[in-house]
Design a protein around this motif. Structure first.
Motif, PDB file in Angstrom:
ATOM      1  N   GLN A   1      -5.759   7.341  -1.064  1.00 20.22           N
ATOM      2  CA  GLN A   1      -4.736   6.337  -0.758  1.00 20.22           C
ATOM      3  C   GLN A   1      -5.449   5.007  -0.560  1.00 20.22           C
TER       4      GLN A   1
ATOM      5  N   LYS B   1       3.399  -4.126  -0.658  1.00 22.29           N
ATOM      6  CA  LYS B   1       4.371  -3.054  -0.901  1.00 22.29           C
ATOM      7  C   LYS B   1       4.209  -2.523  -2.326  1.00 22.29           C
TER       8      LYS B   1
ATOM      9  N   THR C   1      -2.390  11.021  -3.491  1.00 25.70           N
ATOM     10  CA  THR C   1      -1.621  11.240  -2.272  1.00 25.70           C
ATOM     11  C   THR C   1      -0.525  12.274  -2.498  1.00 25.70           C
TER      12      THR C   1
ATOM     13  N   ARG D   1       8.513  11.003   0.422  1.00 25.91           N
ATOM     14  CA  ARG D   1       8.775   9.598   0.724  1.00 25.91           C
ATOM     15  C   ARG D   1       7.463   8.837   0.574  1.00 25.91           C
TER      16      ARG D   1
ATOM     17  N   LYS E   1       4.705   5.766   0.614  1.00 24.95           N
ATOM     18  CA  LYS E   1       4.295   4.688   1.504  1.00 24.95           C
ATOM     19  C   LYS E   1       3.377   3.746   0.736  1.00 24.95           C
ATOM     20  N   ALA E   2       3.248   2.524   1.240  1.00 26.33           N
ATOM     21  CA  ALA E   2       2.386   1.533   0.589  1.00 26.33           C
ATOM     22  C   ALA E   2       0.971   2.085   0.434  1.00 26.33           C
TER      23      ALA E   2
ATOM     24  N   ASP F   1       0.075   4.518  -1.623  1.00 24.94           N
ATOM     25  CA  ASP F   1       0.018   5.898  -2.117  1.00 24.94           C
ATOM     26  C   ASP F   1      -0.383   5.942  -3.586  1.00 24.94           C
TER      27      ASP F   1
ATOM     28  N   ALA G   1      11.643   3.414  -1.607  1.00 30.67           N
ATOM     29  CA  ALA G   1      10.764   3.020  -0.510  1.00 30.67           C
ATOM     30  C   ALA G   1      10.475   1.527  -0.504  1.00 30.67           C
TER      31      ALA G   1
END
Length: 223
Positions: free
Chosen positions: A36, A42, A163, A177, A179-180, A182, A206
């Protein structure tokens, strides 16, 4: 050149095995392993492995939506329809990186085997795409310090795992879900187009946008 790489990697591996660097120093100076990317942006990173199935619908999605994507290709998988991939790199936002020659567990190979798989794949990719790959996706995510040493000897700046795996292996997996930062793993399988749409949908849900991987690795000091 290949012999020099193997000798250097073998000597370094021996030093590690003997503890010459000390346990606290093991791994220092080696390319990192990234699952990650630390970032405040974002963004999410789409990566696709192997290359055996050349799905025109998946290519259409990548090209029409201008999706930044990193392709970790096996040279043999790319060689029988090279134009499929050169179109993605020339008309789209794809970059090609290293996934070894034959997809072995690199941790099971000696120094000569590691060199043949990593450097061999890098050289063949450079011949086709005109750029030496700087990232390595170790097959199965299998990594140890000896693999990192071999990768460094082959010019690799970072080893990239993932990830979340969005590949449909027999049945559609639950959608995580995102996330930033990933790293999404996909494969060139018959389900790639659907898997890609599912991953892009998860990114939108997301509030994330796909981004090019290498610039963000460099910005984070990871490559």
């Amino acid at each position: 050149m290949g012999r020099t790489r193997v000798v250097l990697a073998a000597l370094a591996a021996l030093a590690l095995a003997l503890g010459a660097a000390g346990s606290a120093q093991a791994g220092v100076g080696l390319p990192g392993v990234v699952a990650q990317v630390p970032t405040s942006e974002k963004v999410v990173f789409i990566t696709i492995d192997d290359g055996w199935n050349h799905d025109p619908e998946a290519a259409r999605i990548l090209l029409e939506k201008r999706v930044p994507v990193t392709l970790f290709l096996l040279p043999g998988a790319a060689s029988y329809d090279t134009g499929y991939f050169t179109r993605l790199t020339e008309e789209g936002r794809a970059s090609v990186e290293n996934h070894t020659v034959s997809h072995p567990d690199l941790t099971t190979l000696d120094a000569v085997g590691k060199d043949a798989e990593v450097c061999g794949a890098g050289e063949r990719i450079e011949e086709v795409f005109g750029r030496a790959p700087k990232l390595l996706r170790p097959p199965y995510g299998a990594v140890n310090d000896e693999v990192r040493l071999a990768a460094k000897a082959c010019g690799v700046k970072a080893l990239v795992t993932w990830t979340h795996d969005f590949t449909t292996w027999g049945e559609t997996p639950p959608t995580p879900r995102l996330k930033a930062g990933d790293i999404v793993l996909l494969h060139f399988t018959p389900t790639l187009a659907a898997d890609l749409e599912r991953a892009l949908g998860a990114a939108r849900a997301a509030g994330l946008k796909p981004a090019a991987l290498m610039p963000h690795l460099k910005a984070a000091g990871l490559a």
